[in-house]
Structure formats: structure tokens, C-alpha cells
Design a protein around this motif. Structure first.
Motif, short mmCIF file in Angstrom:
data_model
loop_
_atom_site.label_atom_id
_atom_site.label_comp_id
_atom_site.label_asym_id
_atom_site.label_seq_id
_atom_site.Cartn_x
_atom_site.Cartn_y
_atom_site.Cartn_z
N GLU A 183 0.83 -1.21 0.00
CA GLU A 183 0.00 0.00 0.00
C GLU A 183 0.86 1.25 0.00
N LEU A 184 1.93 1.23 0.81
CA LEU A 184 2.82 2.38 0.87
C LEU A 184 3.50 2.60 -0.48
N THR A 185 3.94 1.49 -1.10
CA THR A 185 4.58 1.60 -2.41
C THR A 185 3.63 2.17 -3.45
N THR A 186 2.37 1.69 -3.42
CA THR A 186 1.37 2.21 -4.36
C THR A 186 1.14 3.71 -4.14
N HIS A 187 1.06 4.10 -2.85
CA HIS A 187 0.87 5.52 -2.55
C HIS A 187 2.07 6.35 -3.01
N LEU A 188 3.28 5.81 -2.76
CA LEU A 188 4.48 6.54 -3.16
C LEU A 188 4.56 6.67 -4.68
N GLU A 189 4.20 5.58 -5.38
CA GLU A 189 4.22 5.63 -6.83
C GLU A 189 3.24 6.67 -7.35
N ALA A 190 2.04 6.70 -6.75
CA ALA A 190 1.05 7.70 -7.17
C ALA A 190 1.57 9.11 -6.90
N THR A 191 2.20 9.29 -5.73
CA THR A 191 2.74 10.61 -5.39
C THR A 191 3.85 11.01 -6.36
N GLU A 194 2.36 11.87 -9.66
CA GLU A 194 1.71 13.18 -9.61
C GLU A 194 2.74 14.30 -9.66
#
Length: 471
Positions: A183-191, A194
Motif C-alpha cells: 500500500e505504501l509503495t502504491t501511494h508513493l508511486e502515485a505521489t 503526480e
């Protein structure tokens, strides 16, 4: 990793881990060897690079081991047990892949090593021991289904059960951490995506602004040059108006007096000739021939000064009373070509290229004078026997233009910025006043247009007069 940590995490092989299947036991021992090698490399001068490389080797070997183990089971074990075992294998590989991809720091390597050690103990003491027991029962004549059902009721010794429970809890903790890392990796990738998009947009905007600044700088440079030229022309125009005014006053009475003098001298000479008066030392015949000629040349000179004064006035204020109207550029060119003597002589070929009609709002006489002045310079630049002048017209959304191109001797680079200056000329003394292009420049500026010139010695010259189309 310190010594205490190593003693807890190194996998110690003993006979308790034997399943009774040689192929499986041999590969288990190789797995233990690889895990111990990772533990030995981790935390040493070799660093994470060697540990990560050995981990990759361990992961590859584990996949191969699972394949061999499943082949052994598929030949004899109950298919329900085989399916459970395969699911267990796939889940491990999936968890392992998530750990490997989530992080590559020293802490992540240590956590992965801890997971491999605990899982291998759980795998060998738990499921793989069950494989060995079922295979032995089947070898003694029991059916695979009966062996599977009896295995359900098997109870391990207390020590093994405690160890298996601990290993299972640790595996659950690792799975939870894997989920969090995912989940953290997915969030970081999205960030990152962006921010990358924002950065890309910012860079694009920066390029656009840079292009705009370059364009503005170019326009400012052109405007500066035009302002300098306009200020110079305005100053000289003011001077020219004053000079023209001052010249006209004395020239007027000089011209009048010369005319009166010419009449008086002629009357005097006629009376002398009629009365037969003889003047000692004076040749009346020569005097009768020379005086009228001298007065005529003086009047021609006065006329020339008057024309110069008129040019000065025209430069200072170019037909300020002219009323703009719609004119077709090709028609203005026609008028110049029909009336220009050099273009009618046949010495210069005229080439026309005005396929589409271009109409502008202007004072037609003034623009015709501009075209004529540029054609005059083109004719003077052609010193060889057969010359060529190309006349073109065209337009865009806001402007119309006419080009006059010659194949003459061209303009030296040192002169290119002086050609619109009043009284600047490269012609011989008496061949021109140098007011033609200066007057043309002022006329075009008054119409809101511009004159551009391209030239190089020996390659001819191209003048482009650009004028707004008008409304």
C-alpha cells in the motif's frame, strides 16, 4: 548482523528435519546452506549487494525445489493434499516477491532473511513432514485418500507444535507488513507520478515562457531599432523642414531676380544691336550668346535647389493630407512598371509573381512612390547589360507585402543599416540626393508598416514592404 543475532537466525540442520525422501531432504539441505550464506554475508564488508545476489539465487532454487516436490507428490499423494501444498508454495513465492520488490535497504534484507529462516523451519517441520508420513503409509499399501484422512488426525510433539505456531505467527506478521509495504509503495508511486506530472508541466511552462521571452526580446530589439530610426528621422525631418523653409525664401527672390535680369539683359543686348553701339573690348556677339545660356543654367540650378527643398518638405511631412483608400498592390506595381523609363527600355527583364489579389488600405500615390523609389535603386544597382527585377506580392492574416528583388551588385554590409538615412547615397555627385529610400521609409512607417532588406555583395538585393491590410 551481530553474533547474537546470527546465533538466533542461522538455520541449524539436524536429523529432525528429515522427511525420508532423499530428493526432498537433499534440496532442503541446499536451501539451509543458501540461507546460512545470506546470513553470513549480511552485515559484513560485502554489504547488501552480495546478500541480495545470494537471495536471488535462493529464490530461484526455491522455485525449482517446489517443482520437484510437487512432481513427487502428484505421482502418489491424494490430489486434495497436492492442491493444498501447491497453494502453500504459491503463497510463499508471492510473499517473497513482494518483499523483494518493496525495499532494498539493509533492514529489508535482514527482515527477508528472518522470514526465510522461519518459513523454511515451518515448511520442513510442518507440511513436508506430512508428505514424508503419507508417502511411507502409501508405500506400505495404504491408499492415498486414506493416508490423507489419517494425516488430519496427526498430532505433533509439544515442542514441534509450539515452534510451528510461532513460525505461523511470524509468517502472518510478515504478510501484514507486506500488505502495508504494498500500500505504501502504491501511494508513493502515485505521489511520484503526480509530482512528475507537475514537474513535467512546470518544465513545459518554463519552455513556453522561455520561448515567449525570446520572442519578446526579438520584438524589443526590432522595436528598439525602429525607434532609433524613427527618432533619427524625426530629428532630421524637423531639421529638414526648417532648412527647406529657409532655403525657399532666398531661392524665391533669387529666381525672380534672375528672371528679371534675363529679361533686362536681353532687352539691353537687343537695343545695343539695334542702335549699332560699339563697346571697345567687348565681343557683343559672344555676350549675346553666353549671357542667356548662363542665366538659363543658373535658373536650372535654382530649380534643382527648389526640388531638393521640396524633397526635404516631403520627407518632413509625407502628404499629410492624403486620404487612404483601398488599393490593389498589383495595380500599384502596374503603374510603376508602365511609367518607369528603365523598365521600358528593354535592358531589364521584369518578372511578375502576384497570383492572388492583395488589397490594402493606403494612400495609393504614396505607396506607388515607395515602390518607384525602391525600383529606382534596383535599376541603379544593375550595372550589367541584362538585368532582372522580380516583383512579388502576398499576404497573411493581418498584412500584405510586396517584394522587389534585383540581381544587381548588392549592398555592402557596412551600408545596410544606413540606406534609409536621409542624404545617404552611393551614387556619384549630382546623380541623386539620397532622399528616395528615406522618404519611402517614412511613408511606410506612417502607414503602420515596415521595410525589410536582404542583400549581400554580388548576390543582389531583396526589399520587402509590409503593410497592414486595414479594416
Amino acid at each position: 548482523m551481530n553474533a547474537a543475532t546470527q546465533s538466533l537466525e542461522l538455520f541449524a540442520w539436524n536429523d529432525r528435519f528429515l522427511t525420508g525422501v532423499d530428493l526432498i531432504d537433499n534440496e532442503h539441505q541446499q536451501l539451509v546452506h543458501l540461507i546460512n550464506r545470506v546470513a553470513t554475508l549480511h552485515g559484513t564488508t560485502t554489504g547488501n549487494t552480495g546478500a541480495r545476489a545470494t537471495l536471488e539465487e535462493l529464490i530461484a532454487f526455491t522455485g525449482e525445489h517446489f517443482h520437484h516436490e510437487e512432481q513427487v507428490m502428484e505421482r502418489v499423494c491424494d490430489e486434495r493434499f497436492v492442491m493444498q501444498h501447491k497453494v502453500h508454495h504459491r503463497k510463499f513465492l508471492w510473499e517473497l516477491e513482494k518483499i523483494r520488490l518493496s525495499d532494498s535497504s539493509s533492514g529489508a534484507v535482514e527482515y527477508l532473511l528472518r522470514f526465510l529462516s522461519s518459513w523454511l523451519a515451518y515448511h520442513i517441520l510442518g507440511i513436508d513432514q506430512s508428505v514424508g508420513r503419507q508417502l511411507r503409509k502409501i508405500a506400505c499399501g495404504m491408499s492415498s485418500a486414506q493416508a490423507f484422512e489419517e494425516e488430519k488426525s496427526h498430532v505433533s510433539d509439544p515442542a514441534t507444535s509450539s515452534l510451528l505456531n510461532a513460525m505461523q505467527n511470524l509468517t502472518g506478521i510478515v504478510s501484514q507488513r507486506n500488505q502495508q509495504l504494498t500500500e505504501l509503495t502504491t501511494h508513493l508511486e502515485a505521489t511520484v507520478n503526480e509530482r512528475t506530472a507537475k514537474l513535467t508541466d512546470a518544465v513545459r511552462d518554463l519552455h513556453l515562457r522561455n520561448d515567449e521571452l525570446l520572442s519578446l526580446n526579438k520584438q524589443l530589439a526590432e522595436m528598439r531599432q525602429q525607434l532609433i530610426q524613427a527618432e533619427k528621422l524625426a530629428s532630421i525631418g524637423s531639421l529638414a523642414a526648417g532648412v527647406a523653409h529657409e532655403i525657399n525664401n532666398p531661392i524665391g527672390f533669387v529666381k525672380s531676380n534672375l528672371g528679371q535680369l534675363a529679361a533686362s539683359v536681353q532687352a539691353l543686348l537687343t537695343a545695343i544691336a539695334r542702335e549699332g553701339v560699339q563697346l571697345n573690348g567687348i565681343d557683343l556677339g559672344a555676350l549675346n550668346d553666353d549671357v542667356p545660356e548662363l542665366i538659363r543654367e543658373s535658373l536650372d540650378g535654382i530649380g534643382r535647389v527648389v526640388r531638393i527643398a521640396d524633397d526635404l518638405r516631403s520627407f518632413a511631412q509625407i502628404n499629410a493630407s492624403g486620404i487612404p483608400g483601398w488599393s490593389r498592390l498589383s495595380a500599384l506595381i502596374d503603374g510603376v512598371v508602365r511609367l518607369h523609363p528603365a523598365l521600358l527600355s528593354g535592358r531589364i527583364d521584369v518578372v511578375r509573381n502576384d497570383p492572388a489579389p492583395v488589397e490594402i488600405r493606403c494612400v495609393s500615390a504614396e505607396i506607388s512612390d515607395v515602390i518607384s523609389s525602391i525600383v529606382d535603386n534596383a535599376v541603379d544597382a544593375i550595372t550589367h547589360d541584362r538585368g532582372r527585377i522580380i516583383l512579388r506580392t502576398g499576404r497573411d492574416d493581418k498584412d500584405g507585402w510586396v517584394e522587389i528583388e534585383d540581381n544587381g551588385k548588392g549592398i555592402p554590409p557596412d551600408y545596410i543599416h544606413k540606406i534609409f538615412d536621409p542624404f545617404f547615397t552611393t551614387k556619384d555627385v549630382g546623380a541623386g540626393t539620397g532622399m528616395g529610400l528615406a522618404r519611402a521609409y517614412g511613408t511606410v512607417r506612417k502607414h503602420g508598416g515596415r521595410i525589410d532588406v536582404r542583400s549581400s555583395p554580388g548576390s543582389g538585393t531583396v526589399f520587402r514592404v509590409t503593410l497592414p491590410l486595414g479594416e
